[in-house]
Design a protein around this motif. Structure first.
Motif, mmCIF file in Angstrom:
data_model
loop_
_atom_site.group_PDB
_atom_site.id
_atom_site.type_symbol
_atom_site.label_atom_id
_atom_site.label_comp_id
_atom_site.label_asym_id
_atom_site.label_seq_id
_atom_site.Cartn_x
_atom_site.Cartn_y
_atom_site.Cartn_z
ATOM 1 N N THR A 9 -2.464 0.285 -3.669
ATOM 2 C CA THR A 9 -1.427 -0.298 -4.187
ATOM 3 C C THR A 9 -0.855 0.483 -5.343
ATOM 4 O O THR A 9 0.074 0.136 -5.859
ATOM 5 C CB THR A 9 -1.384 -1.808 -4.196
ATOM 6 O OG1 THR A 9 -2.248 -1.919 -5.331
ATOM 7 C CG2 THR A 9 -2.134 -2.256 -2.875
ATOM 8 N N TRP A 10 -1.735 1.294 -5.993
ATOM 9 C CA TRP A 10 -1.138 1.729 -7.462
ATOM 10 C C TRP A 10 -0.313 2.943 -7.286
ATOM 11 O O TRP A 10 -0.446 3.711 -6.150
ATOM 12 C CB TRP A 10 -2.648 1.940 -8.176
ATOM 13 C CG TRP A 10 -3.379 1.029 -8.400
ATOM 14 C CD1 TRP A 10 -3.323 -0.273 -8.179
ATOM 15 C CD2 TRP A 10 -4.615 1.408 -9.337
ATOM 16 N NE1 TRP A 10 -4.505 -0.753 -8.799
ATOM 17 C CE2 TRP A 10 -5.291 -0.170 -9.385
ATOM 18 C CE3 TRP A 10 -5.533 2.089 -9.688
ATOM 19 C CZ2 TRP A 10 -6.214 -0.489 -10.066
ATOM 20 C CZ3 TRP A 10 -6.394 1.961 -10.504
ATOM 21 C CH2 TRP A 10 -7.000 0.899 -10.637
ATOM 22 N N SER A 11 0.355 3.231 -8.210
ATOM 23 C CA SER A 11 1.126 4.570 -8.337
ATOM 24 C C SER A 11 0.248 5.607 -8.547
ATOM 25 O O SER A 11 -0.632 5.569 -9.078
ATOM 26 C CB SER A 11 2.158 4.454 -9.459
ATOM 27 O OG SER A 11 1.445 4.421 -10.778
ATOM 28 N N SER A 12 0.808 6.886 -7.986
ATOM 29 C CA SER A 12 -0.176 7.927 -8.215
ATOM 30 C C SER A 12 -0.515 8.346 -9.805
ATOM 31 O O SER A 12 -1.595 8.810 -10.182
ATOM 32 C CB SER A 12 0.680 9.327 -7.705
ATOM 33 O OG SER A 12 2.045 9.497 -8.319
ATOM 34 N N VAL A 52 1.091 -1.263 -0.050
ATOM 35 C CA VAL A 52 0.060 -0.107 0.086
ATOM 36 C C VAL A 52 0.878 1.318 0.134
ATOM 37 O O VAL A 52 1.623 1.406 1.003
ATOM 38 C CB VAL A 52 -0.904 0.075 1.361
ATOM 39 C CG1 VAL A 52 -1.598 1.467 1.377
ATOM 40 C CG2 VAL A 52 -2.095 -1.182 1.065
ATOM 41 N N VAL A 53 0.769 2.162 -1.244
ATOM 42 C CA VAL A 53 1.791 3.191 -1.227
ATOM 43 C C VAL A 53 0.795 4.667 -1.011
ATOM 44 O O VAL A 53 1.490 5.546 -1.468
ATOM 45 C CB VAL A 53 2.572 3.207 -2.448
ATOM 46 C CG1 VAL A 53 3.470 1.882 -2.429
ATOM 47 C CG2 VAL A 53 1.585 2.961 -3.763
ATOM 48 N N GLY A 54 -0.274 4.434 -0.951
ATOM 49 C CA GLY A 54 -1.021 5.732 -0.812
ATOM 50 C C GLY A 54 -2.380 5.559 -0.011
ATOM 51 O O GLY A 54 -2.638 4.598 0.603
ATOM 52 N N ASP A 55 -2.974 6.845 0.231
ATOM 53 C CA ASP A 55 -4.224 6.775 1.059
ATOM 54 C C ASP A 55 -5.260 7.965 0.430
ATOM 55 O O ASP A 55 -4.634 8.864 0.096
ATOM 56 C CB ASP A 55 -3.671 7.255 2.378
ATOM 57 C CG ASP A 55 -4.708 6.931 3.593
ATOM 58 O OD1 ASP A 55 -5.736 7.165 3.285
ATOM 59 O OD2 ASP A 55 -4.339 6.405 4.828
ATOM 60 N N LEU A 74 -4.445 8.359 -11.156
ATOM 61 C CA LEU A 74 -4.947 9.608 -11.516
ATOM 62 C C LEU A 74 -5.257 9.306 -12.913
ATOM 63 O O LEU A 74 -6.420 9.891 -13.405
ATOM 64 C CB LEU A 74 -3.837 10.747 -11.704
ATOM 65 C CG LEU A 74 -3.562 11.547 -10.301
ATOM 66 C CD1 LEU A 74 -2.647 12.715 -10.713
ATOM 67 C CD2 LEU A 74 -4.929 11.848 -9.663
ATOM 68 N N GLU A 75 -4.707 8.436 -13.769
ATOM 69 C CA GLU A 75 -5.181 8.260 -15.102
ATOM 70 C C GLU A 75 -6.630 7.369 -15.109
ATOM 71 O O GLU A 75 -7.349 7.698 -15.862
ATOM 72 C CB GLU A 75 -4.101 7.094 -15.681
ATOM 73 C CG GLU A 75 -4.373 6.902 -17.143
ATOM 74 C CD GLU A 75 -3.478 5.812 -17.719
ATOM 75 O OE1 GLU A 75 -2.026 5.972 -17.478
ATOM 76 O OE2 GLU A 75 -3.869 4.919 -18.379
#
Ligand SMILES: [Zn+2]
Ligand SMILES: [Zn+2]
Length: 270
Positions: free
Chosen positions: A258-261, A31-34, A265-266
């Protein structure tokens, strides 16, 4: 102090019924974001930069700032004017970063009784992330609540359905029963409209309940493991949400946090 775990603590840890399931640590690391965090702009306790620093310190790559919308006056919800000022502050913060970490301009927007959203169209258009949640009339009749939630998650501007039942599981004064609605209809609308279902990690919420997560899985929904942090340390609540996701066997790739930013956004801008 002696470099040993006290016997009493060791016994408590051994007896812990909430011992993390196999694979939970891997998911926490993935998990890389919130997508859900509050600041002192509404009812959080800290400024934007302290939340951002804490998120970076725990290894996140991105964080959505999602303060409350105008009608939630008890939580100091942001007027259109204050939201515009916050967006400016977030943009300014991002412009000072050189390490790739990114703040998203977000909102936790109130779902009004008829499923409409509590902010101007113009302001909603300026946001990266719109998380929609019910904070009023949680005891609404089953069919009316179903219509309210389906309308909100079918709005193409909504990205995430926040704490869908509104329940509070702690005993005593903090307890609140879940809202009742046709969960299959709501989650099928989420899946059809690419609206992400939030797993709210707060220990007093644990929302959606287990049986609803299963329905959302069957419906084909995506999920977000969100902290709903109101202070920097509460970003760590994601560990609790990750355990639940593992218990339900949710594939990491179906968890957008878990996705990249860039990927996120895409996807949200489709
Ligand atoms: Zn909320
Ligand atoms: Zn919140």
């Amino acid at each position: 102090v002696d470099g040993r775990v006290p016997e009493y603590l060791a016994r408590l840890q051994d007896d812990d019924p909430t011992h993390p399931p196999e694979g939970a640590d891997d998911l926490v690391a993935a998990v890389v974001g919130d997508l859900h965090a509050h600041t002192e702009w509404s009812d959080g306790g800290s400024p934007i930069d302290e939340m951002a620093s804490a998120a970076q310190a725990m290894g996140h790559e991105w964080l959505a700032i999602t303060d409350h919308s105008p009608r939630l006056t008890v939580a100091n919800g942001l007027s259109a004017e204050r939201l515009a000022a916050q967006i400016e502050a977030i943009d300014e913060w991002n412009s000072r970063q050189a390490n790739g970490f990114r703040l998203f301009r977000g909102i936790e927007i109130d779902i009004l009784d008829d499923g409409a959203l509590d902010q101007s169209d113009e302001m909603i258009e300026r946001l990266d992330i719109v998380t929609a949640s019910v904070h009023s009339h949680l005891r609404m009749d089953h069919d009316a609540m179903t219509a309210r939630l389906v309308a909100a998650v079918s709005d193409p501007r909504v990205h995430v359905l926040g704490h869908c039942t509104g329940r509070r599981v702690l005993s005593g004064r903090g307890h609140r029963p879940p809202s009742t609605f046709d969960a299959r209809a709501v989650f099928e609308a989420c899946a059809a409209n690419d609206t992400i279902v939030e797993i709210n990690s707060r220990p007093e919420r644990v929302d959606p309940p287990d049986e609803l997560i299963e329905i959302a899985l069957e419906a084909g929904c995506l999920f977000a493991i969100d902290s709903d942090a109101h202070a920097p340390g509460q970003l760590e609540f994601k560990v609790l949400g990750a355990r639940r996701a593992v218990e339900h066997g949710i594939e990491p790739d179906r968890i957008v946090t878990t996705w990249s930013s860039d990927r996120l956004l895409e996807w949200t801008s489709r």
